[in-house]
Enzyme design. Sequence first.
Site, short mmCIF file in Angstrom:
data_model
loop_
_atom_site.label_atom_id
_atom_site.label_comp_id
_atom_site.label_asym_id
_atom_site.label_seq_id
_atom_site.Cartn_x
_atom_site.Cartn_y
_atom_site.Cartn_z
N LYS A 50 0.84 -1.20 0.00
CA LYS A 50 0.00 0.00 0.00
C LYS A 50 0.87 1.24 0.00
O LYS A 50 0.64 2.20 -0.75
CB LYS A 50 -0.93 0.00 1.23
CG LYS A 50 -2.03 -1.03 1.12
CD LYS A 50 -2.80 -1.22 2.42
CE LYS A 50 -3.80 -2.37 2.27
NZ LYS A 50 -4.54 -2.67 3.49
N GLN A 94 -4.45 -1.34 9.58
CA GLN A 94 -4.38 -2.69 9.00
C GLN A 94 -4.98 -3.71 9.95
O GLN A 94 -4.60 -3.79 11.12
CB GLN A 94 -2.90 -3.02 8.68
CG GLN A 94 -2.71 -4.33 7.97
CD GLN A 94 -3.31 -4.34 6.55
OE1 GLN A 94 -3.24 -3.35 5.83
NE2 GLN A 94 -3.90 -5.44 6.17
N ASP A 117 -10.77 3.13 4.12
CA ASP A 117 -11.20 1.73 4.01
C ASP A 117 -12.72 1.65 3.89
O ASP A 117 -13.25 0.60 3.51
CB ASP A 117 -10.75 0.93 5.25
CG ASP A 117 -9.49 0.11 4.99
OD1 ASP A 117 -9.21 -0.16 3.80
OD2 ASP A 117 -8.83 -0.27 5.96
#
Length: 282
Positions: A50, A94, A117
């Site tokens: 990422k 994460q 997200d």
Amino acid sequence: MTARIIDGKAVAAALRAKLARQVATLPFRPGLAVVLVGDDPASAIYVRAKDRAANAVGIAARTVRLPADTSEEALITHIARLNADPSMDGILVQLPLPPQIASQAVVEAVDPDKDVDGFHPLNIGRLASGYPCLVPCTPTGVMKLLAEAGVALEGAHALVIGRSTIVGRPMGMLLLAGHATVTVVHTRTRDLAAECRRADIIVAAAGRPQLVRGDWIAPGATVIDVGVNRLPDGRLVGDVAFAEAVEIAGAITPVPGGAGPMTIACLLENTVTAALRRRSSG
Ligand code: NAD
């Protein structure tokens, strides 16, 4: 007839190139904070990917690494700092988190306007209500693949296998917004094969290797395989038995190289979207 292969790698590369051109025209660099707690090797790989992909399109990505014994309170304090940092447009924590931390509390601590997200309940609620919001990346990527493959959603029978908050549920909501007739199946579904046979579009996100067999698929159906499963022999396979399905489906994504590459590209897109919204309203 052999199915057309939907090339997620190429679609993702085109999206990243478009984002890089867009970012180059901005008077600022969008900022993305990726928070990694602990040293889970798979998470470390995802976070590095990422970070690299973000920087490659001109997003200023910063990885915040915290030890595995970080308390929930300490993590939430870090997130509060990132929420207040005007240079940070996107914040991603994460998952999974170590057991002493409740993921839901952490997801809810992220500023919904920086929630790239799309996991914050406010964004999920907005998505369910049909309002503009930051949408989870994997289902967004699937929608882009369906569009790229020219699949008509309106009135189509779409089947989503899996009901997680990360993939299955938002996937169902996006397909519904696209006017498909949506069925979401899960572990308590009675006859998965019969549900599959009815579907014009199958999105498989169960995390079960080669669960969907070729003879479950209606001839000509579109199959998007979100699953990523490592077999004991080290091979990476999806939730669909690809060799069987490719002979029957009309179009299909491979694993790897299908839905996977789209997720990070959509994360970058969400970061640019969040940056533009925040900085134009701020
Ligand atoms: P999850 O474990 O949270 O959810 C799986 C869902 O599938 C559950 O709702 C469960 O009810 C359903 N399910 C499991 N076995 C089933 C069965 N036999 N029949 C019917 N339903 C069944 O997983 P998740 O986070 O939603 O991820 C799903 C898969 O997608 C995993 O393989 C994961 O690695 C992959 N994934 C890929 C990406 C990507 O970027 N490509 C992103 C997220 C997840």
